[in-house]
Design an enzyme around this catalytic site. Structure first.
Site, PDB file in Angstrom:
ATOM      1  N   ALA A 105     -14.351 -12.585   1.011  1.00  0.00           N
ATOM      2  CA  ALA A 105     -13.485 -13.468   1.806  1.00  0.00           C
ATOM      3  C   ALA A 105     -12.316 -13.909   0.933  1.00  0.00           C
ATOM      4  CB  ALA A 105     -14.266 -14.679   2.301  1.00  0.00           C
ATOM      5  N   GLY A 106     -11.117 -13.479   1.280  1.00  0.00           N
ATOM      6  CA  GLY A 106      -9.918 -13.837   0.513  1.00  0.00           C
ATOM      7  C   GLY A 106      -9.259 -15.059   1.134  1.00  0.00           C
TER       8      GLY A 106
ATOM      9  N   LYS B  82     -11.962 -10.643  -7.132  1.00  0.00           N
ATOM     10  CA  LYS B  82     -11.529  -9.261  -6.872  1.00  0.00           C
ATOM     11  C   LYS B  82     -10.011  -9.193  -6.780  1.00  0.00           C
ATOM     12  CE  LYS B  82     -11.513  -5.991  -3.059  1.00  0.00           C
ATOM     13  NZ  LYS B  82     -10.081  -6.250  -2.887  1.00  0.00           N
TER      14      LYS B  82
ATOM     15  N   HIS C 154     -12.081   0.639  -3.154  1.00  0.00           N
ATOM     16  CA  HIS C 154     -11.293   0.094  -2.035  1.00  0.00           C
ATOM     17  C   HIS C 154     -10.771   1.286  -1.245  1.00  0.00           C
ATOM     18  CE1 HIS C 154      -8.409  -2.154   0.302  1.00  0.00           C
ATOM     19  NE2 HIS C 154      -8.931  -3.273  -0.155  1.00  0.00           N
ATOM     20  N   ARG C 155     -10.770   1.145   0.100  1.00  0.00           N
ATOM     21  CA  ARG C 155     -10.447   2.315   0.930  1.00  0.00           C
ATOM     22  C   ARG C 155      -9.065   2.254   1.570  1.00  0.00           C
ATOM     23  NH1 ARG C 155     -13.858   1.400   6.561  1.00  0.00           N
ATOM     24  NH2 ARG C 155     -13.276  -0.764   6.826  1.00  0.00           N
TER      25      ARG C 155
ATOM     26  N   LYS D  80      -5.533 -14.944  -2.985  1.00  0.00           N
ATOM     27  CA  LYS D  80      -4.352 -14.649  -2.159  1.00  0.00           C
ATOM     28  C   LYS D  80      -3.274 -15.644  -2.545  1.00  0.00           C
ATOM     29  CE  LYS D  80      -6.349 -11.478   0.467  1.00  0.00           C
ATOM     30  NZ  LYS D  80      -5.901 -10.188   0.930  1.00  0.00           N
TER      31      LYS D  80
ATOM     32  N   SER E 257     -15.490  -6.832   4.486  1.00  0.00           N
ATOM     33  CA  SER E 257     -14.285  -7.575   4.123  1.00  0.00           C
ATOM     34  C   SER E 257     -13.268  -7.522   5.245  1.00  0.00           C
ATOM     35  CB  SER E 257     -13.717  -6.918   2.858  1.00  0.00           C
ATOM     36  OG  SER E 257     -12.470  -7.445   2.519  1.00  0.00           O
ATOM     37  N   GLY E 258     -12.297  -8.404   5.165  1.00  0.00           N
ATOM     38  CA  GLY E 258     -11.170  -8.371   6.098  1.00  0.00           C
ATOM     39  C   GLY E 258     -11.259  -9.483   7.134  1.00  0.00           C
ATOM     40  N   GLY E 259     -10.610 -10.598   6.883  1.00  0.00           N
ATOM     41  CA  GLY E 259     -10.575 -11.682   7.866  1.00  0.00           C
ATOM     42  C   GLY E 259     -11.853 -12.490   7.940  1.00  0.00           C
TER      43      GLY E 259
ATOM     44  N   LYS F  75     -10.698  -8.929  10.680  1.00  0.00           N
ATOM     45  CA  LYS F  75      -9.320  -8.716  11.146  1.00  0.00           C
ATOM     46  C   LYS F  75      -8.948  -7.242  11.297  1.00  0.00           C
ATOM     47  CE  LYS F  75      -7.124  -8.523   6.568  1.00  0.00           C
ATOM     48  NZ  LYS F  75      -6.374  -9.180   5.512  1.00  0.00           N
TER      49      LYS F  75
ATOM     50  N   ASP G 144      -6.508  -7.660  -5.484  1.00  0.00           N
ATOM     51  CA  ASP G 144      -6.169  -7.022  -4.217  1.00  0.00           C
ATOM     52  C   ASP G 144      -5.767  -5.571  -4.487  1.00  0.00           C
ATOM     53  OD1 ASP G 144      -6.025  -7.095  -1.445  1.00  0.00           O
ATOM     54  OD2 ASP G 144      -5.220  -9.123  -1.512  1.00  0.00           O
ATOM     55  N   GLU G 145      -5.748  -4.784  -3.404  1.00  0.00           N
ATOM     56  CA  GLU G 145      -5.531  -3.339  -3.584  1.00  0.00           C
ATOM     57  C   GLU G 145      -4.138  -3.009  -4.125  1.00  0.00           C
ATOM     58  OE1 GLU G 145      -6.148  -4.819  -0.690  1.00  0.00           O
ATOM     59  OE2 GLU G 145      -4.277  -4.617   0.426  1.00  0.00           O
TER      60      GLU G 145
END
Ligand code: CAP
Ligand code: MG
Length: 427
Positions: free
Chosen positions: A373-374, A176, A266-267, A150, A350-352, A306, A178-179
């Site tokens: 974990a980003g 990874k 990735h969704r 990030k 993933s996410g937060g 998150k 990012d989208e």
């Protein structure tokens, strides 16, 4: 509306050959539940708003039937003949098409699908799947770890490469993209891949651990294929695709190209139609189609992170991806599944996420999960490498049944992470 009765049959006994859709339905004012269900069955199979003179007995046999009523839930059975095998877009244009816009329904949500054997066998499924992803790393006894450098976009190729180096060296298996990072002026696809592959080789020598890169090839189809060829030539094992923004046809065609690459799905975009529990289509159906078409890993949410992802949904998604056979489970709104020759898919959580949440993730998923974990790595007060070490230490702790606090007395990076973020969810 006599002809709508042709699409309603509470006595109908579906066979295993039928495709069955479970809908949550709220009729519009003045429309009965049964009538609305009949209209959905009609519009999604072979009917329209009026009786047509071209309807014949052999065509009537192809009509879908609303047969199971438990308002707001209804099941509709579709004869397999109305679907083109191997054509997911056609299938969705039937069971997830015009019906969402019908005036006869106030809300309509496609909650789950029972896929009959002829449709399942018309798709390939994953080339590698969960086991084939583990084989890349020869890591079989713990979750795999991924980190997105990030900020999501803006890091130059130099900055990105340095961040990736620290992520890998700190103990994370996968860097990874990012989208929304593809090939922007500040960080071109080819330059980034080239740099990361060199760094990857260096880190593998330094650490003795296998490392890989979830490189985002999301782009117009031909460009995506071009980028995948480059990734394969570099000897990387994975590509990442934003499967919903590129579309099902693109994903299916991509799988058919037969690259020796594992597909990380990735969704991004899913919540546009999955978040409203009364309308749209569930993430379960997205996961099922993804498994049929052949992704090797896909995001399913984290419950505690998150983004919105309720426990029951994550639980159902994990079953859909990892199990070969499941009975109907009405609590999870999950219809029967049988995936005889379709490999299991790796769920990605993933996410937060940050080290303090890892025990909960492990309780939810067990070891067969890729944890991403980003911010939870790149936000570590002592830097990215410290963040990666803390992340890895938290995972080593949970698989070895060591409380995080105990591990933190030995691993200072983990201690700092726990002091910084604690054990809570940041929304
Ligand atoms: C996570 C993430 C992922 C989401 C996707 C992001 O970053 O990279 O795209 O987790 O969500 O950009 O938000 P953090 P899901 O680790 O910094 O939160 O898997 O739920 O679809
Ligand atoms: Mg992201």
């Amino acid at each position: 509306m006599r002809f709508i009765r042709d699409y309603i049959d509470p006595e109908y006994m579906p066979t295993d050959e039928d495709l069955i859709a479970l809908f949550r339905l709220e009729p519009a004012n003045g429309v009965s539940f049964e009538e609305a269900a009949g209209k959905v069955a009609s519009e999604s199979s072979n009917g329209t708003w009026t009786e047509v003179v071209t309807m014949k007995p052999h065509i009537k046999k192809l009509s879908a039937k609303a047969f199971w009523f438990n308002p707001p839930w209804v099941k509709i059975a579709y004869p397999k003949e109305i679907f083109e095998e191997g054509n997911i877009s056609q299938i969705l244009s039937s069971i997830a098409g015009n019906i969402f816009g019908m005036k006869a329904v106030r809300n309509l949500r496609l909650e789950d699908v029972y896929w009959p054997p002829n449709i399942i066998s018309s798709f390939k499924g994953p080339k590698y799947g969960l086991a084939g992803v583990r084989d890349v790393f020869k890591v079989y006894d713990r979750p795999l770890l991924a980190t997105v450098p990030k900020p999501k976009v803006g890091l130059t190729t130099d900055e990105y490469s340095e961040t990736a180096y620290q992520i890998w060296v700190g103990g994370v298996d996968l860097v990874k993209d990012d989208e929304n990072l593809t090939s922007q002026s500040f960080n071109k696809f080819r330059d980034r891949l080239d740099r990361l592959m060199k760094i990857r080789d260096k880190v593998e020598k330094e650490t003795g651990e296998k490392k890989s890169y979830l490189v985002n090839i999301t782009a117009p189809y031909n460009e995506m294929v071009k980028r995948a060829k480059i990734v394969e030539d570099y000897g990387n094992e994975f590509v990442m695709i934003d499967i919903l923004t590129v579309g099902w046809s693109a994903l299916q065609s991509f799988v058919n190209e037969g690259f020796n690459l594992r597909i990380h799905a990735h969704r991004a975009f899913h919540a546009a139609f999955t978040r409203n529990k009364k309308h749209g289509m569930s993430m379960k159906v997205v996961a099922e189609i993804s498994r049929l078409l052949g992704v090797d890993e896909i995001h399913v949410g984290s419950v505690v992170g998150k983004l919105v992802s309720p426990y029951s949904e994550v639980n159902a998604l994990t079953k859909i991806l990892r199990e070969n056979e499941t009975d109907e489970n009405f609590k999870l709104k999950l219809l029967k599944k049988k995936w005889p020759n379709i490999k299991p898919v790796f769920p990605v959580s993933s996410g937060g996420l940050h080290p303090g949440l890892i025990p909960q993730i492990y309780r939810i998923f067990g070891k067969d999960v890729i944890i991403q974990a980003g911010g939870g790595v790149t936000g570590h007060p002592n830097g990215v490498m410290a963040g990666a070490k803390a992340f890895r230490a938290s995972v080593e702790a949970v698989v070895n049944d060591i409380p995080l606090e105990d591990m933190a007395t030995r691993e200072k990076e983990l201690r700092v992470a726990l002091e910084h973020w604690g054990y809570k969810t940041y929304a």
